[in-house]
Design a protein around this motif. Sequence first.
Motif, PDB file in Angstrom:
ATOM      1  N   LEU A  35       6.066 -13.253   0.870  1.00  0.00           N
ATOM      2  CA  LEU A  35       4.600 -12.591   0.946  1.00  0.00           C
ATOM      3  C   LEU A  35       4.834 -11.242   1.584  1.00  0.00           C
ATOM      4  N   ILE A  36       4.165 -10.369   1.242  1.00  0.00           N
ATOM      5  CA  ILE A  36       4.165  -8.991   2.051  1.00  0.00           C
ATOM      6  C   ILE A  36       2.843  -8.679   2.647  1.00  0.00           C
ATOM      7  N   ASP A  37       2.929  -8.564   3.949  1.00  0.00           N
ATOM      8  CA  ASP A  37       1.618  -8.429   4.769  1.00  0.00           C
ATOM      9  C   ASP A  37       1.813  -6.905   5.578  1.00  0.00           C
ATOM     10  N   PHE A  38       1.176  -6.122   5.303  1.00  0.00           N
ATOM     11  CA  PHE A  38       1.281  -4.820   5.518  1.00  0.00           C
ATOM     12  C   PHE A  38       0.491  -4.634   6.948  1.00  0.00           C
ATOM     13  N   GLY A  39      -0.295  -5.676   7.209  1.00  0.00           N
ATOM     14  CA  GLY A  39      -1.035  -5.574   8.452  1.00  0.00           C
ATOM     15  C   GLY A  39      -2.349  -4.526   8.484  1.00  0.00           C
TER      16      GLY A  39
END
Length: 127
Positions: A35-39
């Motif tokens: 999962l990629i969470d860039f905030g």
Amino acid sequence: MPTANPKQMPSPILRAIITLVLTTSIRAAELTPGLIDFGVQPQHAVLRREVILRNDSPQPLEILNVQTDCGCTVATPSVTRLSPSEQAVLQIELKTLEVRGELRRQVVVTTNQGRHVIPVRAFVNPF
């Protein structure tokens, strides 16, 4: 009680079942992170992250296709064929453009060993 006819199932339910079956098959490839969470990010940002794809199978792994669900997201593999125990880098780029609020996208990697979905998300702050 009558039994349900599969041909009468609503298509969203059928799609969810097919996705579940395809994404829960035995995996010989591992994606890190999954999962990629860039905030929280500003508008008009170009965000980049790397995902490592590792072939844990005794067979060669071929990347057949990489798709995203929006033109604002691009995913590029460093190689398309991996021998056993080899790994590749998948470059993920997300453009926030003029979006405001929650931004959710998907990268779908199709290999000869299955289909892998990488969720990508960010919260875009207009200020």
